[in-house]
Write an enzyme that holds these catalytic residues in place. Structure first.
Site, PDB file in Angstrom:
ATOM      1  N   GLU A  57       0.874  -1.305   0.207  1.00  0.00           N
ATOM      2  CA  GLU A  57      -0.169   0.040   0.076  1.00  0.00           C
ATOM      3  C   GLU A  57       0.857   1.205  -0.045  1.00  0.00           C
ATOM      4  OE1 GLU A  57      -2.227   3.359   2.013  1.00  0.00           O
ATOM      5  OE2 GLU A  57      -0.335   2.499   2.487  1.00  0.00           O
ATOM      6  N   GLU A  58       2.104   1.155   0.602  1.00  0.00           N
ATOM      7  CA  GLU A  58       2.912   2.225   0.963  1.00  0.00           C
ATOM      8  C   GLU A  58       3.569   2.740  -0.385  1.00  0.00           C
ATOM      9  OE1 GLU A  58       2.648   4.150   3.500  1.00  0.00           O
ATOM     10  OE2 GLU A  58       2.120   2.901   5.431  1.00  0.00           O
TER      11      GLU A  58
ATOM     12  N   ASP B 184      -7.778   1.899   7.908  1.00  0.00           N
ATOM     13  CA  ASP B 184      -6.099   2.449   7.869  1.00  0.00           C
ATOM     14  C   ASP B 184      -6.273   3.383   8.989  1.00  0.00           C
ATOM     15  OD1 ASP B 184      -3.510   2.901   6.964  1.00  0.00           O
ATOM     16  OD2 ASP B 184      -3.920   2.891   5.024  1.00  0.00           O
TER      17      ASP B 184
HETATM   18 CO    CO Z   1       1.198   4.794   5.736  1.00  0.00          CO
HETATM   19 ZN    ZN Z   2      -1.614   2.987   5.805  1.00  0.00          ZN
END
Ligand code: CO
Ligand code: ZN
Length: 336
Positions: free
Chosen positions: A198-199, A221
């Site tokens: 995701e990052e 998140d």
């Molecule tokens: Co992050």
């Molecule tokens: Zn995150």
């Protein structure tokens, strides 16, 4: 649940190197699912069948930000590059864990003037990592070009507040694990995506929705806070005020019907909640929203202080209330 949060956050698994956290999540889940698979990118997808025809996708990313070794010099000092949104200022003076090898981050400076100048315009060019090696050979026996590292930091229980590296987003992973454990016979089928990378730009989520084809997707998140001294004034979110229902961030606008549904559920059940608008950033919800012909998507956030530092802080009650809210959601008749 605190024990699970400690276990998950103390694992070192940066983007692209998620095998260890995926294995640990399966171990902690202890069979509380109907099935699971790892897809070709490494996403861990765990599901529980429901009685209705509806499929809910819950998502939390299991990767964390980190660094990668780019070069090793003759004296055994490493150069690094960021994997995800690592702030060089947060790196200075911290420890890095390269799969069990500890490194200390230092900064160049040949004179007071140049040291000051380097600090003022800090970038990765003037940072190095010291693994205690006396020369290149000793260093490369410990780490190699391409070795990944993460912050080296322990979980701390401060009572209501919990501190660790990688709350982003192992706290979301912990919420999904708790959901799977507590939901014996959900009304709707739930598919929990423990997403990779995701990052680096929602990489795992971009593919994970395709084989699931959910009716609705909720990303869980962390989000930023506005409740420390001189914090960003435009951000209303506070630790302890409940799960944050994201209206929008820098990448997506949450589906209005989902938000209203969640808000009504929280009101009816007496679960505290807050509304979130983040002027930057993004979550995996943005990827699901853009899937195929589109999936109604939203984000439920856990407000977190000091995001992307070795000491990310959450409020434990916010975590428990997020589990409660999503549990009720998964058991509600939905029309998305
Ligand atoms: Co992050
Ligand atoms: Zn995150």
């Amino acid at each position: 649940m605190k024990d699970i949060i400690k276990i998950l956050t103390e694992i070192s698994a940066p983007s692209g190197r998620e095998d260890s956290i995926a294995e640990k999540i399966l171990e902690v889940l202890d069979g509380n699912f109907d099935g699971y698979r790892r897809d070709k990118l490494g996403n861990l997808i765990v599901w529980k069948e429901g009685k209705s025809e509806k499929k809910i996708l819950f998502d939390a990313h299991m990767d964390e930000i980190g660094v990668v070794v780019t070069n090793v010099d003759e004296n055994g000092f490493l150069r690094i590059e960021a994997v995800g949104g690592v702030n060089p200022y947060t790196l200075v003076g911290s420890r890095i864990n390269f799969s069990g090898i500890t490194g200390v981050v230092g900064i160049e400076g040949e004179s007071l003037k140049s040291a000051k100048e380097n600090l003022k315009n800090l970038g990765f060019d003037v940072l190095f990592v010291d693994v205690g090696a006396k020369n290149k050979e000793e260093a490369t026996n410990k780490v190699k070009i391409g070795s990944f590292g993460t912050y080296d930091a322990k979980f701390q229980d401060l009572g209501d507040r919990l501190v660790s590296k990688a709350m982003d987003d192992r706290i979301g992973c912990a919420v999904m694990i708790q959901l799977l454990k507590e939901m014996k016979e959900p009304l709707n089928s739930i598919y929990c995506v423990f997403a990779v990378q995701e990052e680096l730009g929602l990489v795992g989520a971009t593919v994970a929705g395709y084989d699931i084809e959910p009716d609705v997707a909720i990303a869980i998140d962390v989000t930023a806070h506005g409740d420390t001294p001189k914090a960003m004034k435009r951000i209303p979110m506070k630790l302890g005020n409940g799960p944050a229902l994201k209206i929008m961030d820098g990448y997506s606008i949450s589906d209005r019907k989902i938000l209203e549904f969640l808000e009504n559920l929280a009101e009816k059940e007496g679960i505290p909640y807050q509304l979130e608008i983040l002027p930057f950033g993004g979550t995996d919800a943005g990827a699901y929203q853009r899937l195929k012909a589109g999936v109604p998507s939203a984000t439920v956030s856990i407000v977190t202080r000091y995001v992307h530092s070795p000491n990310e802080m959450v409020d434990y009650k916010d975590v428990l209330n997020t589990v409660e809210l999503l549990k009720i959601f998964a058991n509600s008749e939905i029309s998305f």
